[in-house]
Write an enzyme that holds these catalytic residues in place. Structure first.
Site, PDB file in Angstrom:
ATOM      1  N   CYS A 127       0.805  -1.239   0.000  1.00  0.00           N
ATOM      2  CA  CYS A 127       0.000   0.000   0.000  1.00  0.00           C
ATOM      3  C   CYS A 127       0.832   1.280   0.000  1.00  0.00           C
ATOM      4  O   CYS A 127       0.484   2.249  -0.666  1.00  0.00           O
ATOM      5  CB  CYS A 127      -0.995   0.004   1.153  1.00  0.00           C
ATOM      6  SG  CYS A 127      -0.300  -0.392   2.761  1.00  0.00           S
ATOM      7  N   CYS A 135      -3.513  -2.428  -0.830  1.00  0.00           N
ATOM      8  CA  CYS A 135      -2.475  -3.397  -0.449  1.00  0.00           C
ATOM      9  C   CYS A 135      -2.201  -4.434  -1.540  1.00  0.00           C
ATOM     10  O   CYS A 135      -1.448  -5.384  -1.322  1.00  0.00           O
ATOM     11  CB  CYS A 135      -2.850  -4.085   0.851  1.00  0.00           C
ATOM     12  SG  CYS A 135      -3.131  -2.931   2.217  1.00  0.00           S
ATOM     13  N   LYS A 200      -6.187  -9.492  10.894  1.00  0.00           N
ATOM     14  CA  LYS A 200      -6.104  -8.040  10.770  1.00  0.00           C
ATOM     15  C   LYS A 200      -7.459  -7.530  10.322  1.00  0.00           C
ATOM     16  O   LYS A 200      -7.976  -7.919   9.270  1.00  0.00           O
ATOM     17  CB  LYS A 200      -5.029  -7.674   9.755  1.00  0.00           C
ATOM     18  CG  LYS A 200      -4.946  -6.184   9.504  1.00  0.00           C
ATOM     19  CD  LYS A 200      -3.762  -5.822   8.639  1.00  0.00           C
ATOM     20  CE  LYS A 200      -3.769  -4.331   8.340  1.00  0.00           C
ATOM     21  NZ  LYS A 200      -2.627  -3.938   7.518  1.00  0.00           N
ATOM     22  N   ARG A 222     -10.724  -0.876   2.687  1.00  0.00           N
ATOM     23  CA  ARG A 222      -9.995  -2.152   2.663  1.00  0.00           C
ATOM     24  C   ARG A 222     -10.867  -3.348   3.059  1.00  0.00           C
ATOM     25  O   ARG A 222     -10.364  -4.400   3.393  1.00  0.00           O
ATOM     26  CB  ARG A 222      -8.793  -2.071   3.606  1.00  0.00           C
ATOM     27  CG  ARG A 222      -7.787  -0.962   3.312  1.00  0.00           C
ATOM     28  CD  ARG A 222      -6.414  -1.339   3.809  1.00  0.00           C
ATOM     29  NE  ARG A 222      -5.478  -0.252   3.996  1.00  0.00           N
ATOM     30  CZ  ARG A 222      -4.893   0.469   3.041  1.00  0.00           C
ATOM     31  NH1 ARG A 222      -5.187   0.244   1.769  1.00  0.00           N
ATOM     32  NH2 ARG A 222      -4.030   1.410   3.343  1.00  0.00           N
ATOM     33  N   GLU A 238      -8.541 -17.639   9.704  1.00  0.00           N
ATOM     34  CA  GLU A 238      -7.396 -16.922   9.133  1.00  0.00           C
ATOM     35  C   GLU A 238      -6.086 -17.406   9.767  1.00  0.00           C
ATOM     36  O   GLU A 238      -5.103 -17.664   9.080  1.00  0.00           O
ATOM     37  CB  GLU A 238      -7.526 -15.404   9.365  1.00  0.00           C
ATOM     38  CG  GLU A 238      -8.445 -14.675   8.398  1.00  0.00           C
ATOM     39  CD  GLU A 238      -7.818 -14.501   7.018  1.00  0.00           C
ATOM     40  OE1 GLU A 238      -6.693 -14.970   6.790  1.00  0.00           O
ATOM     41  OE2 GLU A 238      -8.477 -13.886   6.151  1.00  0.00           O
ATOM     42  N   LYS A 253      -4.613  -7.641  15.317  1.00  0.00           N
ATOM     43  CA  LYS A 253      -4.501  -6.208  15.108  1.00  0.00           C
ATOM     44  C   LYS A 253      -5.830  -5.627  14.679  1.00  0.00           C
ATOM     45  O   LYS A 253      -6.450  -6.187  13.771  1.00  0.00           O
ATOM     46  CB  LYS A 253      -3.461  -5.989  14.011  1.00  0.00           C
ATOM     47  CG  LYS A 253      -3.240  -4.576  13.623  1.00  0.00           C
ATOM     48  CD  LYS A 253      -2.322  -4.530  12.439  1.00  0.00           C
ATOM     49  CE  LYS A 253      -2.277  -3.098  11.993  1.00  0.00           C
ATOM     50  NZ  LYS A 253      -1.801  -2.949  10.672  1.00  0.00           N
ATOM     51  N   TYR A 318       3.901   1.989  19.597  1.00  0.00           N
ATOM     52  CA  TYR A 318       4.608   3.243  19.334  1.00  0.00           C
ATOM     53  C   TYR A 318       5.170   3.843  20.615  1.00  0.00           C
ATOM     54  O   TYR A 318       5.997   4.739  20.576  1.00  0.00           O
ATOM     55  CB  TYR A 318       3.663   4.240  18.644  1.00  0.00           C
ATOM     56  CG  TYR A 318       3.158   3.705  17.319  1.00  0.00           C
ATOM     57  CD1 TYR A 318       3.971   3.729  16.191  1.00  0.00           C
ATOM     58  CD2 TYR A 318       1.889   3.120  17.204  1.00  0.00           C
ATOM     59  CE1 TYR A 318       3.533   3.205  14.985  1.00  0.00           C
ATOM     60  CE2 TYR A 318       1.440   2.590  16.002  1.00  0.00           C
ATOM     61  CZ  TYR A 318       2.273   2.631  14.897  1.00  0.00           C
ATOM     62  OH  TYR A 318       1.849   2.090  13.705  1.00  0.00           O
TER      63      TYR A 318
HETATM   64  C1  PBG Z   1      -0.534  -1.560   5.919  1.00  0.00           C
HETATM   65  C2  PBG Z   1      -0.581  -1.451   7.407  1.00  0.00           C
HETATM   66  C3  PBG Z   1      -1.496  -0.711   8.162  1.00  0.00           C
HETATM   67  C4  PBG Z   1      -1.083  -0.829   9.488  1.00  0.00           C
HETATM   68  C5  PBG Z   1       0.046  -1.658   9.511  1.00  0.00           C
HETATM   69  N1  PBG Z   1       0.333  -2.047   8.196  1.00  0.00           N
HETATM   70  C6  PBG Z   1      -2.616   0.151   7.762  1.00  0.00           C
HETATM   71  C7  PBG Z   1      -3.726  -0.369   6.980  1.00  0.00           C
HETATM   72  O1  PBG Z   1      -3.938  -1.569   6.834  1.00  0.00           O
HETATM   73  O2  PBG Z   1      -4.435   0.495   6.464  1.00  0.00           O
HETATM   74  C8  PBG Z   1      -1.757  -0.174  10.645  1.00  0.00           C
HETATM   75  C9  PBG Z   1      -0.878   0.177  11.799  1.00  0.00           C
HETATM   76  C10 PBG Z   1      -1.413   1.197  12.726  1.00  0.00           C
HETATM   77  O3  PBG Z   1      -2.537   1.724  12.591  1.00  0.00           O
HETATM   78  O4  PBG Z   1      -0.678   1.511  13.680  1.00  0.00           O
HETATM   79  N2  PBG Z   1      -0.883  -2.778   5.393  1.00  0.00           N
HETATM   80 ZN    ZN Z   2      -1.073  -2.529   3.127  1.00  0.00          ZN
END
Ligand code: PBG
Ligand code: ZN
Length: 329
Positions: A127, A135, A200, A222, A238, A253, A318
């Site tokens: 992405c 992505c 995810k 997405r 998954e 996540k 973070y």
């Molecule tokens: C991209 C990706 C994302 C995150 C990690 N890898 C964003 C998305 O899928 O739009 C999110 C991480 C975060 O929000 O801290 N594939």
């Molecule tokens: Zn991505």
């Protein structure tokens, strides 16, 4: 499941809460520095530290600044960073993602040369490198699975060839873990583990990240590839597929709103499991703390501890550097 017999006044649970030493002896879950992973965003340049507006304390960094920050993390005892790249140019086939001299590949080489003891995990996705911000490959407004999987395998391979210790695919295409495993094994990189973003979700909590990584989708959303936040059974499918395809570690996540998923994933599969405290979780704590409404340190530590309690072995956050300082000092 254990059964608890007996009752008050013979039993008084407050007895074990009377002394800090005693509370610590019976403490069931702990946070430690060795469980923290720090995400970092790299873009080309020198002495560049561009703060992400919605994520105070998080910066887009040039490679020299990445090195500086990574040194600090390493000296605090943080075992790993998770690297995201922002390329100079984006296109419709994500050329920058798998370029031998792409920003991530270059930075990995630099980091492994200068700080060999620090683990470098690379986020494997397209992405950030796509002009449209999705992505995968787009055709007629659709995100195609199989052609994207090829590019993801190329990307992971190029990271591993540059020296990445662990590759972490975050794209949510079907079959990408197997393709990546095969690509790595074919080149003799049999010892490079795959940390799969297995469950995810299509989450609104990723908003600030897309500013940090400049990866906002230019059309649509997405939801045709990331999971519906309503689904937990599907999350287990998954994970199951990714495990069968060769994932060494899995991730859930976002973290805080998905602790039930985390718990089920860990208890069902028992694999090393990561929780990713995502950008929106970080931003909410920062915003409320800046207004004096919550105590940043206490709320951050409590949230991460909750992820440990739910079953996370390690935590991508973070706040890793702050947390390392807090729990050491
Ligand atoms: C991209 C990706 C994302 C995150 C990690 N890898 C964003 C998305 O899928 O739009 C999110 C991480 C975060 O929000 O801290 N594939
Ligand atoms: Zn991505």
């Amino acid at each position: 499941m254990k059964r608890f017999h007996g009752q008050y006044p013979t039993h008084r649970l407050r007895r074990l809460r009377q002394h800090p030493g005693l509370r610590s002896m019976v403490c069931e879950n702990r946070l430690s520095v060795q469980q923290l992973v720090l995400p970092l965003f790299v873009r080309s340049g020198r002495h560049l530290r561009r703060e992400v507006k919605s994520m105070p304390g998080v910066f887009q960094l040039s490679p020299d600044e990445i090195l500086h920050t990574a040194r600090q993390a390493h000296s605090l005892g943080i075992p790993a960073i998770l690297l995201f790249g922002l390329p100079d140019k984006k296109d419709a086939k994500a050329s920058g993602a798998y370029a031998r001299n792409g920003i991530v590949q270059k930075t990995v080489r630099l980091l492994k040369k200068e700080i060999p003891g620090l683990l470098v995990i690379t986020d494997v996705c397209l992405c950030e490198y796509m002009s449209h911000g999705h992505c995968g490959i787009v055709r007629n407004g659709k995100i195609l699975n199989d052609p994207s999987v090829h590019l993801l395998a190329d990307t992971a391979l190029s990271h591993a060839e540059a020296g990445a210790d662990i590759v972490a695919p975050s794209d949510m295409m079907d079959g990408r873990v197997r393709a990546i495993r095969q690509a790595l094994d074919h080149k003799g990189l049999t010892d490079v583990p795959i940390l799969s973003y297995a469950a995810k979700f299509a989450s609104a909590y990723y908003g600030p990240f897309r500013e940090a990584a400049e990866s906002t989708p230019q059309f649509g959303d997405r939801r045709s590839y990331q999971m519906d936040p309503a689904n937990v059974g599907e999350a287990l499918r998954e994970v199951s597929l990714d495990v069968q395809e060769g994932a060494d570690m899995v991730m859930v996540k976002p973290a805080l709103a998905y602790l039930d998923v985390l718990h089920q994933v860990k208890s069902t599969f028992g694999l090393p499991t990561a929780a990713y405290a995502v950008s929106g979780e970080y931003a909410m704590i920062k915003a409320a703390a800046a207004r004096g409404w919550i105590d940043e340190r206490a709320v951050t530590l409590e949230s991460l501890l909750a992820m440990r309690r739910a079953g996370a072995d390690f935590l991508i956050t973070y706040s890793a550097m702050d947390v390392a300082t807090w729990i050491k000092g």
